[in-house]
Design a protein around this motif. Structure first.
Motif, mmCIF file in Angstrom:
data_model
loop_
_atom_site.group_PDB
_atom_site.id
_atom_site.type_symbol
_atom_site.label_atom_id
_atom_site.label_comp_id
_atom_site.label_asym_id
_atom_site.label_seq_id
_atom_site.Cartn_x
_atom_site.Cartn_y
_atom_site.Cartn_z
ATOM 1 N N LYS A 277 5.150 -5.257 -15.499
ATOM 2 C CA LYS A 277 3.959 -5.486 -14.692
ATOM 3 C C LYS A 277 4.343 -5.321 -13.222
ATOM 4 O O LYS A 277 5.344 -5.884 -12.776
ATOM 5 C CB LYS A 277 3.425 -6.895 -14.954
ATOM 6 C CG LYS A 277 2.053 -7.185 -14.401
ATOM 7 C CD LYS A 277 1.626 -8.580 -14.843
ATOM 8 C CE LYS A 277 0.258 -8.940 -14.274
ATOM 9 N NZ LYS A 277 -0.137 -10.317 -14.681
ATOM 10 N N MET A 278 3.556 -4.560 -12.464
ATOM 11 C CA MET A 278 3.931 -4.247 -11.085
ATOM 12 C C MET A 278 2.806 -4.564 -10.113
ATOM 13 O O MET A 278 1.630 -4.343 -10.394
ATOM 14 C CB MET A 278 4.305 -2.768 -10.965
ATOM 15 C CG MET A 278 4.562 -2.294 -9.540
ATOM 16 S SD MET A 278 4.975 -0.535 -9.460
ATOM 17 C CE MET A 278 4.684 -0.207 -7.712
ATOM 18 N N VAL A 279 3.191 -5.084 -8.946
ATOM 19 C CA VAL A 279 2.307 -5.212 -7.785
ATOM 20 C C VAL A 279 2.997 -4.485 -6.643
ATOM 21 O O VAL A 279 4.167 -4.749 -6.347
ATOM 22 C CB VAL A 279 2.054 -6.684 -7.413
ATOM 23 C CG1 VAL A 279 1.253 -6.770 -6.109
ATOM 24 C CG2 VAL A 279 1.333 -7.420 -8.530
ATOM 25 N N LEU A 280 2.301 -3.550 -6.017
ATOM 26 C CA LEU A 280 2.859 -2.811 -4.890
ATOM 27 C C LEU A 280 2.702 -3.626 -3.613
ATOM 28 O O LEU A 280 1.607 -4.092 -3.304
ATOM 29 C CB LEU A 280 2.155 -1.463 -4.748
ATOM 30 C CG LEU A 280 2.548 -0.607 -3.534
ATOM 31 C CD1 LEU A 280 4.023 -0.237 -3.577
ATOM 32 C CD2 LEU A 280 1.679 0.643 -3.460
ATOM 33 N N VAL A 281 3.784 -3.787 -2.874
ATOM 34 C CA VAL A 281 3.780 -4.565 -1.630
ATOM 35 C C VAL A 281 4.149 -3.647 -0.476
ATOM 36 O O VAL A 281 5.100 -2.870 -0.567
ATOM 37 C CB VAL A 281 4.772 -5.736 -1.715
ATOM 38 C CG1 VAL A 281 4.787 -6.513 -0.401
ATOM 39 C CG2 VAL A 281 4.422 -6.652 -2.878
ATOM 40 N N GLY A 282 3.421 -3.736 0.611
ATOM 41 C CA GLY A 282 3.637 -2.835 1.749
ATOM 42 C C GLY A 282 2.583 -1.752 1.706
ATOM 43 O O GLY A 282 1.557 -1.831 2.351
ATOM 44 N N GLY A 283 2.879 -0.696 0.930
ATOM 45 C CA GLY A 283 1.883 0.306 0.582
ATOM 46 C C GLY A 283 1.319 1.113 1.711
ATOM 47 O O GLY A 283 0.125 1.454 1.689
ATOM 48 N N ALA A 284 2.124 1.490 2.703
ATOM 49 C CA ALA A 284 1.598 2.267 3.832
ATOM 50 C C ALA A 284 0.969 3.579 3.372
ATOM 51 O O ALA A 284 -0.027 4.030 3.937
ATOM 52 C CB ALA A 284 2.708 2.547 4.846
ATOM 53 N N ASP A 285 1.552 4.211 2.343
ATOM 54 C CA ASP A 285 1.011 5.471 1.817
ATOM 55 C C ASP A 285 0.224 5.274 0.528
ATOM 56 O O ASP A 285 0.011 6.227 -0.228
ATOM 57 C CB ASP A 285 2.156 6.464 1.559
ATOM 58 C CG ASP A 285 2.704 7.067 2.840
ATOM 59 O OD1 ASP A 285 2.050 6.918 3.895
ATOM 60 O OD2 ASP A 285 3.785 7.680 2.792
ATOM 61 N N ALA A 286 -0.224 4.044 0.283
ATOM 62 C CA ALA A 286 -0.900 3.755 -0.992
ATOM 63 C C ALA A 286 -2.150 4.602 -1.184
ATOM 64 O O ALA A 286 -2.479 4.987 -2.308
ATOM 65 C CB ALA A 286 -1.256 2.275 -1.062
ATOM 66 N N HIS A 287 -2.857 4.918 -0.086
ATOM 67 C CA HIS A 287 -4.082 5.712 -0.214
ATOM 68 C C HIS A 287 -3.782 7.124 -0.728
ATOM 69 O O HIS A 287 -4.636 7.756 -1.363
ATOM 70 C CB HIS A 287 -4.810 5.782 1.118
ATOM 71 C CG HIS A 287 -4.015 6.406 2.218
ATOM 72 N ND1 HIS A 287 -2.869 5.837 2.730
ATOM 73 C CD2 HIS A 287 -4.192 7.563 2.911
ATOM 74 C CE1 HIS A 287 -2.375 6.610 3.674
ATOM 75 N NE2 HIS A 287 -3.154 7.654 3.809
ATOM 76 N N LEU A 288 -2.560 7.613 -0.470
ATOM 77 C CA LEU A 288 -2.174 8.945 -0.955
ATOM 78 C C LEU A 288 -1.799 8.918 -2.436
ATOM 79 O O LEU A 288 -1.694 9.973 -3.062
ATOM 80 C CB LEU A 288 -1.006 9.480 -0.125
ATOM 81 C CG LEU A 288 -1.267 9.616 1.381
ATOM 82 C CD1 LEU A 288 -0.012 10.093 2.103
ATOM 83 C CD2 LEU A 288 -2.435 10.573 1.645
#
Length: 442
Positions: A277-288
């Motif tokens: 199970k994963m949660v992305l933290v930070g994610g500056a490029d998450a929209h890409l």
């Protein structure tokens, strides 16, 4: 020899004088709230339930630390305390999704920073036991409506376990809401990057695969250890592998700190490979990477809205607009305050949300990002994040819109306990206000 002895003696004498002249490290002045002993009725306020419609001129009743009823013209129970909320706003307590509050006092003073353990793999480290209940940053944060926070360790490849803390209580045990909400993993960076959890880099290299080897080994060893546990065949307890078992079983997510496209893609592939199970933290490029994140049902904890663009060719508002872009793409997200000034800036959480409103989010979406969305992502939405009957009475009253800087919090409760809203900031304000009041009139 006598010269060195004399020099050493003088050094200790000077050190003793310096220590004697310094103020002692003492607890914050605020006294934690007492358990709720009688019903409290908030009368006539604008209630932002978050989970439903805004109730204008509504009443909210709570007792025993739980919300009992929301509506209009609620009859006050016998011996209830009635708080006039006319012309005011009532919100659920905000949740900071990424902070070091309680682990850091002054970032520039090494002795007050307790976020990192020695070594590269520390899954057995728990932020909850290092939490300082007397930190001066806690009263400052809750005075602006931040009543809960996820505090996280740092350093190494696997930093340890983050904790959901309530920002009021005598001890870390009193303040613990959920001791282990996720395992912090600092995903290897590809190429030259800026430092810090909220930074992203330019350029890529193939070094990340080699850096992941210890993590692959840790997961495999943890799976094998779990099989031995099931068979009751463990000969020697391994605290690191024990700590990984909730992650391996899918009971606790890996909070993967990653920002670049390649980091995000490889992290998702890794978690899919081992069914984690994963949660992305930070994610500056998450929209890409939005289609990938949505398909894999991976939520994003936006480290901070107050960040510089991740790349030189990125638009100036790349991070400011990130929440709105994730909202439009259907990716779940929440907002934290991790950044340059650490725990002392947790109080600015509502302004991170407000900035995202200026760049595309609606006010209701921004409020959700710092309340209910955070509660859902960290598995505490049955108690926190919205104003609904049966949930904890963790809420606050303001004299205006909490997303606007002039707004002041006038009352706050955590699980029904009334919170002292004074802080180092308010104490200094009151002190120096007297100075100017006493000044001779021109």
């Amino acid at each position: 020899m006598n010269f060195f002895v004399c020099r050493l003696f003088c050094s200790y004498a000077i050190l003793g004088l310096l220590l004697a002249s310094m103020p002692c490290a003492i607890a914050s002045d605020q006294i934690p709230g007492a358990p709720q002993r009688k019903p409290v009725l908030l009368r006539g306020g604008t209630i932002h339930t978050i989970s439903g419609d805004v109730v204008v001129g509504g009443d909210l009743l709570f007792d025993g630390g739980k919300i009992k009823q929301i509506g209009k013209d609620i009859e006050a129970p016998e011996k209830a305390e009635v708080v006039d909320a006319s012309g005011k706003h009532i919100y659920p307590g905000m949740i900071d999704s990424l902070s070091s509050i309680g682990l850091v006092e002054v970032e520039s003073i090494r002795a007050s920073v307790d976020t990192t353990e020695v070594g590269n793999l520390n899954p057995n480290v728990r932020a909850v036991v290092a939490f300082n209940p007397d930190s001066e940053t806690i009263p400052v944060a809750r005075a602006n409506g931040v009543l809960s926070a996820v505090t996280v360790p740092s350093g190494g490849l696997v930093s340890g376990r983050a904790a959901m803390m309530m920002l009021d209580g005598w001890t870390w045990e009193d303040m613990t809401f959920k001791p282990d909400v996720g395992m912090i993993v600092n995903w290897p960076r590809f190429g030259a990057v800026r430092t810090g959890r909220g930074a992203a880099g330019e350029g890529e290299s193939s070094e990340g695969g080699d850096r992941l080897a210890p993590l692959h080994n840790l997961i495999r060893e943890s799976k094998a250890y779990g099989q031995l546990l099931d068979a009751e065949a463990v000969e020697a307890v391994d605290l690191r592998l024990e700590a990984m078992q909730p992650v391996i079983r899918g009971e606790m997510p890996m909070l993967v700190i990653a920002n670049t496209v390649k980091q995000i893609q490889t992290a998702v592939a890794f978690c899919n490979q081992y069914q984690l199970k994963m949660v992305l933290v930070g994610g500056a490029d998450a929209h890409l990477c939005a289609p990938l994140l949505k398909e894999s049902n991976i939520p994003v904890v936006i480290a901070s809205v107050y960040r510089l663009p991740s790349r030189r060719d990125a638009p100036y508002d790349a991070i400011y607009a990130l929440p709105a872009q994730l909202e439009a793409a259907g990716v779940r997200y929440c907002i934290g305050t991790d950044g340059r000034f650490g725990a002392s800036m947790v109080r600015n959480l509502p302004y991170h949300a407000a900035t995202s409103v200026a760049f595309g989010l609606s006010e209701s979406q921004a409020l959700r990002a710092v309340t209910l969305s955070a509660a859902e992502i960290f598995g505490v939405a049955d108690s926190l994040g919205s104003l609904d009957a049966g949930k904890d009475a963790t809420l606050f009253i303001t004299d205006g819109n909490i997303l606007e800087i002039p707004t002041q919090v006038t009352h706050a409760w955590i699980q029904g306990r009334k919170v002292d809203l004074s802080s180092k900031h308010t104490q200094l304000y009151d002190k120096y206000k007297v100075r100017y009041e006493r000044a001779p009139k021109p």
